[in-house]
Write a protein that holds these residues in place. Structure first.
Motif, PDB file in Angstrom:
ATOM      1  N   VAL A 271       0.852  -1.199   0.000  1.00 29.99           N
ATOM      2  CA  VAL A 271       0.000   0.000   0.000  1.00 29.99           C
ATOM      3  C   VAL A 271       0.886   1.246   0.000  1.00 29.99           C
ATOM      4  O   VAL A 271       1.638   1.466   0.954  1.00 29.99           O
ATOM      5  N   PRO A 272       0.833   2.075  -1.053  1.00 25.52           N
ATOM      6  CA  PRO A 272       1.577   3.339  -1.027  1.00 25.52           C
ATOM      7  C   PRO A 272       1.099   4.170   0.164  1.00 25.52           C
ATOM      8  O   PRO A 272      -0.102   4.253   0.427  1.00 25.52           O
ATOM      9  N   ASN A 273       2.026   4.748   0.896  1.00 24.77           N
ATOM     10  CA  ASN A 273       1.619   5.448   2.116  1.00 24.77           C
ATOM     11  C   ASN A 273       2.624   6.536   2.482  1.00 24.77           C
ATOM     12  O   ASN A 273       3.723   6.585   1.958  1.00 24.77           O
ATOM     13  N   GLU A 274       2.199   7.369   3.431  1.00 21.49           N
ATOM     14  CA  GLU A 274       3.069   8.439   3.948  1.00 21.49           C
ATOM     15  C   GLU A 274       3.620   8.100   5.320  1.00 21.49           C
ATOM     16  O   GLU A 274       4.002   9.005   6.078  1.00 21.49           O
TER      17      GLU A 274
ATOM     18  N   LYS B 200      -9.713  13.718  10.804  1.00 19.03           N
ATOM     19  CA  LYS B 200      -8.898  12.512  10.581  1.00 19.03           C
ATOM     20  C   LYS B 200      -9.278  11.417  11.590  1.00 19.03           C
ATOM     21  O   LYS B 200      -9.339  10.233  11.247  1.00 19.03           O
ATOM     22  N   LEU B 201      -9.526  11.808  12.832  1.00 19.33           N
ATOM     23  CA  LEU B 201      -9.909  10.825  13.845  1.00 19.33           C
ATOM     24  C   LEU B 201     -11.250  10.178  13.502  1.00 19.33           C
ATOM     25  O   LEU B 201     -11.453   8.991  13.759  1.00 19.33           O
ATOM     26  N   GLN B 202     -12.138  10.935  12.917  1.00 19.39           N
ATOM     27  CA  GLN B 202     -13.419  10.359  12.490  1.00 19.39           C
ATOM     28  C   GLN B 202     -13.213   9.284  11.426  1.00 19.39           C
ATOM     29  O   GLN B 202     -13.845   8.224  11.470  1.00 19.39           O
ATOM     30  N   VAL B 203     -12.332   9.570  10.471  1.00 18.43           N
ATOM     31  CA  VAL B 203     -12.041   8.578   9.422  1.00 18.43           C
ATOM     32  C   VAL B 203     -11.407   7.331  10.035  1.00 18.43           C
ATOM     33  O   VAL B 203     -11.790   6.192   9.707  1.00 18.43           O
TER      34      VAL B 203
ATOM     35  N   ASP C 184      -5.833  11.115   2.943  1.00 19.27           N
ATOM     36  CA  ASP C 184      -6.756  11.361   4.060  1.00 19.27           C
ATOM     37  C   ASP C 184      -7.396  10.075   4.558  1.00 19.27           C
ATOM     38  O   ASP C 184      -8.440  10.110   5.224  1.00 19.27           O
ATOM     39  N   ASP C 185      -6.777   8.951   4.244  1.00 16.76           N
ATOM     40  CA  ASP C 185      -7.361   7.666   4.624  1.00 16.76           C
ATOM     41  C   ASP C 185      -6.363   6.856   5.448  1.00 16.76           C
ATOM     42  O   ASP C 185      -5.191   7.213   5.574  1.00 16.76           O
ATOM     43  N   PHE C 186      -6.844   5.718   5.976  1.00 20.03           N
ATOM     44  CA  PHE C 186      -6.024   4.869   6.832  1.00 20.03           C
ATOM     45  C   PHE C 186      -6.192   3.402   6.440  1.00 20.03           C
ATOM     46  O   PHE C 186      -7.290   2.967   6.097  1.00 20.03           O
ATOM     47  N   TYR C 187      -5.077   2.658   6.523  1.00 17.52           N
ATOM     48  CA  TYR C 187      -5.078   1.221   6.254  1.00 17.52           C
ATOM     49  C   TYR C 187      -4.580   0.486   7.498  1.00 17.52           C
ATOM     50  O   TYR C 187      -3.570   0.853   8.086  1.00 17.52           O
TER      51      TYR C 187
END
Length: 544
Positions: A239-242, A299-302, A409-412
């Motif tokens: 997964v490409p990520n920061e 971000k915490l909501q996501v 703006d997403d999380f894995y």
């Protein structure tokens, strides 16, 4: 082979008449290999988990071939026995190379085989081995019944091997990136059962279509002599990520604390909220939004929604008994209490043996902790399953910010292997989903205090004021996360209990997690013991 027999071993140079293909049938080689040679190598590896114990001896439990088109490597299942009367099992693939310039840091044994001089190395260092494993998965036969089994998921789309490279620093496992599209994790410490990381990954991505975890692409397993199916490697989407959410949160919280001075905020005048009070963003006071910014709460909501979606997927199975939800019962209560009381006593011993390392706020808190140890113990004993109406499901089990990747703006969510100290059976016990939520909340707490410890000199406030501001921020983080999480869970009919039950489970699980953390900090970072101690006493003092 016991230590007392080592004096009789041959010394270098090690020369054997056997071929590489028959080397492990040579008793004299096995005897030498399992001696100090392998012990010294294993003790130097980052993935070795027995460094705090005294190694007694190593046994070769079983070996198997990993081969294709005449290429042969060996997979070793090693049993590491300790003086403290327990053992661990490890997987080590080996290769024979003759190039003197190759893998100088990862040589296990120099030797001559059938007239050819070279070195035995960890095979993962060899690109030819990595290529072979990839191609065996890519060309895997459905319903493989051989002892060494390769499985390919329908989500696997690569048609050829192109490249492979190590993925960052090696920890408890070794990860290799293939073709810049996938990553294989070679499990070093192994168990006589399917690895939970493989089980959960395959279930979530193949069976439930959960999108916010690296897609399951394949695996390698071995059926051992006792007919146990042991997972030795897991292939997943890259997964490409920061980076992970821990680093993300540290940066965000640092900005929040810098705002204290920039916004000229008086900490004592910051509005407060109750712990575990569910909050829509519109319920967060304007002063808090002005201080912390809107972005962090969005971000915490996501993150909360991705966590809830994971639990909904894990709680929606009614055929596979490994994943079907269960209710609380007396067996779970007995298991839980025994486990936590044992862990609490273990941590208590660690605290009492390391009191001399503490000073300042940590020394004050630990004194209160010890005075209240019986009260904490009673809190664990108060678990009464008959009062709980929610469901238990398979959960992540070691859920914290470091197990979450940030992508735009997403999380894995990843790494479902479970709590490192737990047995393989305990890692598969079904828990209330809020146990994972409690883990994230403890991770929020850590991020806030780690920011204060690492950057305190950047903020012209006393440490006491920074702690006070941090505790306020923490409660608003929890409130926003909890509202988004609970709303989605309830909309999908996963039963996590009534309000008081939810708060009880959260407090119980957070107390468990903070006690677990305390042992680690006392042994390795006494200055940081203030974080779990604040968490423990904060939970004990909260009467909601």
């Amino acid at each position: 082979m016991a230590k007392k027999n080592k004096e009789s071993l041959l010394r270098p140079p090690y020369v054997f008449e056997a071929t590489w293909e028959s080397l492990l049938e040579d008793a004299s080689f096995v005897k030498i290999f399992l001696s100090d040679v392998l012990e010294d190598y294993i003790l130097r590896q980052r993935w070795y988990g027995g460094k705090s114990s005294q190694l007694k001896y190593i046994e070769l439990n079983q070996y198997f071939r990993i081969q294709q088109h005449g290429e042969v490597y060996y997979g070793l299942l090693l049993e590491v026995n300790f003086q403290e009367a327990f053992y661990q099992h490890y997987f080590l693939p080996i290769a024979f190379v003759t190039d003197e310039s190759f893998a100088k840091e990862d040589r296990i044994l120099p030797l001559t085989i059938n007239g050819q001089t070279g070195y035995i190395i960890d095979a993962i260092n060899l690109e030819a081995f990595r290529k072979l494993v990839f191609e065996r998965i890519m060309n895997a036969e459905p319903n493989d019944t051989t002892p060494v089994r390769y499985h390919r998921s329908s989500l696997f789309t690569d048609t050829a091997y192109v490249s492979s490279r190590f993925m960052g620093l090696e920890q408890s496992n070794t990860s290799i990136i293939y073709n810049d599209t996938s990553v294989i994790k070679f499990f070093r410490r192994i168990y006589a059962d399917k690895n939970p990381d493989f089980e959960m990954s395959q279930f979530l991505s193949e069976k439930k279509g959960y999108r916010n975890t690296p897609a399951y692409l394949g695996n390698v397993s071995i059926v051992d002599k006792d007919k146990d199916n042991i997972t030795i490697a897991l292939l997943q989407q890259l997964v490409p990520n920061e980076g992970d959410a821990w680093d993300f949160m540290l940066k965000e919280v640092h900005k929040v604390f810098l705002n204290l001075e920039y916004k000229k905020i008086e900490v004592d005048r910051l509005p407060d909220t109750q712990l575990f009070q569910r909050l829509e963003i519109r319920d967060v006071p304007p002063e808090i939004i002005d201080w912390a910014g809107l972005s962090i709460f969005l971000k915490l909501q996501v993150m909360a929604k991705r966590t809830a979606e994971m639990h909904v997927a894990l709680g929606s199975e009614f055929e596979d008994t490994a994943f079907t939800p269960k209710h609380f019962n007396s067996d779970y209560e007995v298991w839980l209490k025994n486990r936590l009381l044992y862990q609490f006593q273990n941590r208590l011993n660690s605290v009492e043996n390391n009191l001399h390392k503490l000073e300042g706020r940590a020394a004050e808190l630990v004194k209160t902790f010890l005075e209240r140890k019986n009260e904490i113990r009673r809190r664990f004993v108060k678990f009464d399953w008959t009062k709980l109406k929610g469901e238990r499901i398979r959960v992540h089990g070691d859920y914290h910010l470091g197990q979450i990747l940030v992508q735009d703006d997403d999380f894995y969510l990843l790494d479902f292997e479970g709590e490192p100290e737990s047995t393989i059976r305990d890692r598969k016990v079904k828990h209330p989903p809020l146990k994972d939520v409690a883990g994230i909340f403890r991770s929020f707490h850590y991020a806030i205090y780690a920011t204060i410890f690492n950057n305190g000199e950047s903020y012209p406030y006393s440490q006491e004021d920074l702690f006070k501001a941090g505790e306020t921020l923490y409660k608003f983080f929890i409130g926003v996360f909890l509202e988004a999480y609970t709303t989605l869970i309830q909309a999908n009919n996963l039963n996590i209990g009534y309000r008081q039950e939810r708060i009880f489970i959260l407090k119980y699980s957070m107390l468990e997690k903070a006690i677990y953390e305390l042992g680690y900090e006392m042994n390795s970072r006494p200055r940081w013991a203030v974080i779990p101690l604040e968490g423990i006493l904060g939970i004990m003092d909260n009467q909601d």
